[in-house]
Design a protein around this motif. Structure first.
Motif, mmCIF file in Angstrom:
data_model
loop_
_atom_site.group_PDB
_atom_site.id
_atom_site.type_symbol
_atom_site.label_atom_id
_atom_site.label_comp_id
_atom_site.label_asym_id
_atom_site.label_seq_id
_atom_site.Cartn_x
_atom_site.Cartn_y
_atom_site.Cartn_z
ATOM 1 N N HIS A 33 43.516 31.696 26.941
ATOM 2 C CA HIS A 33 42.548 31.031 27.827
ATOM 3 C C HIS A 33 41.604 32.082 28.408
ATOM 4 C CE1 HIS A 33 41.444 27.749 30.630
ATOM 5 N NE2 HIS A 33 41.375 28.690 31.574
ATOM 6 N N ASP A 35 38.525 32.753 30.898
ATOM 7 C CA ASP A 35 37.802 32.201 32.048
ATOM 8 C C ASP A 35 36.432 32.855 32.166
ATOM 9 O OD1 ASP A 35 39.683 30.330 33.330
ATOM 10 O OD2 ASP A 35 40.962 32.109 33.470
ATOM 11 N N HIS A 66 37.041 28.549 28.923
ATOM 12 C CA HIS A 66 36.873 27.692 30.106
ATOM 13 C C HIS A 66 35.599 28.155 30.809
ATOM 14 C CE1 HIS A 66 38.647 26.454 34.297
ATOM 15 N NE2 HIS A 66 37.590 25.740 33.975
ATOM 16 N N MET A 68 33.113 28.195 33.525
ATOM 17 C CA MET A 68 32.827 27.849 34.922
ATOM 18 C C MET A 68 31.419 28.358 35.209
ATOM 19 S SD MET A 68 36.584 28.732 36.410
ATOM 20 C CE MET A 68 37.047 29.652 34.948
ATOM 21 N N ASP A 176 45.469 23.755 34.790
ATOM 22 C CA ASP A 176 45.061 25.155 34.974
ATOM 23 C C ASP A 176 45.065 25.469 36.470
ATOM 24 O OD1 ASP A 176 43.889 27.664 34.902
ATOM 25 O OD2 ASP A 176 41.941 26.966 34.157
HETATM 26 ZN ZN ZN Z 1 40.764 28.605 33.579
#
Ligand code: ZN
Ligand code: DX5
Length: 222
Positions: A33, A35, A66, A68, A176
């Motif tokens: 994963h 970020d 992921h 953001m 998460d």
């Molecule tokens: Zn995350």
């Protein structure tokens, strides 16, 4: 409910040695994963696209990105084209959900949407049939090492019920934030099948063994 996926987050790993850090979990984790934070959607900034692209190409595990970031229209298909297994963007970051989902899929990755804690499930119910994965955040996005929000469990359970009721069994349901040996059982019991774990994995003496432990606990929960 099908199989379990454990996806370590390298947010709190040693950022100067990311490939060796990934290698510590590469024989036990399903994928990694990543970020991506832009300093606008969340206060932190992490990887530039160029840095991430290099990581994606060098990583021994496939990448679950992921994002953001605000306005993910540009970045989401780029991450897909860079070879990610899965690309997640935030519902709250855009109004162009359907076109972003299509652009991610067109470049080859699985398409996913993340919901911040305050965003209700109803926001994405109509989009769900087009998604490959739904991410229910169990912390406010932005930082690793936060406390698991147990009050997200009714939303998670409702997502699982919606997926079952509408025969959308192929959609993965990810959590998460704050996932650890203490919280993974609850998350599994409420319907998650895909688990991000950052600090629990990278603060462990053996990150690889911690991944195994988390998987065993999730499987034991049903
Ligand atoms: Zn995350
Ligand atoms: C938070 C990130 C998470 C974070 C998880 O914004 O999306 O992926 O790295 O870290 P832990 O498992 O420590 O909560």
């Amino acid at each position: 409910m099908g199989s379990i996926r454990i996806t370590p987050s390298i947010l709190n790993a040693d950022q100067e040695n990311l490939i060796p850090e990934i290698e510590r979990v590469s024989s036990t984790a399903d994928f990694l994963h990543l970020d991506v934070m832009d300093g606008i959607f969340v206060p932190n900034t992490t990887y530039s696209f160029d840095t991430a692209k290099e990581l994606i190409s060098q990583s021994p595990l496939k990448i679950d990105a992921h994002l953001m970031v605000v306005n993910p229209e540009q970045l989401a298909p780029l991450y897909s084209a860079a070879g990610c297994l899965s690309v997640t963007f935030h519902y709250e970051a855009t109004e162009n959900h359907r076109s972003i989902i299509r652009s991610i899929k067109a470049e080859g990755a699985r398409a996913a949407i993340a919901l911040k804690p305050e965003t209700p499930l109803s926001a994405i119910e109509e989009l769900l049939p087009e998604l490959d994965m739904l991410l229910i955040m169990t912390v406010e996005p932005g930082f690793g090492g936060q406390k698991f929000m147990v009050d997200m469990m009714p939303k998670l359970k409702s997502a699982r019920d919606f997926i079952s009721t509408n025969s959308l069994k192929e959609i993965w349901l990810q959590v998460d934030g704050g996932i650890s040996p203490e919280t993974i059982t609850t998350a599994r019991e409420n319907g998650a099948d895909t688990f991000v774990a950052g600090s629990a994995v990278y603060n462990a003496d053996s990150p690889g063994d911690m991944v195994d432990k988390l998987r065993a606990l999730a499987l034991a929960a049903g």
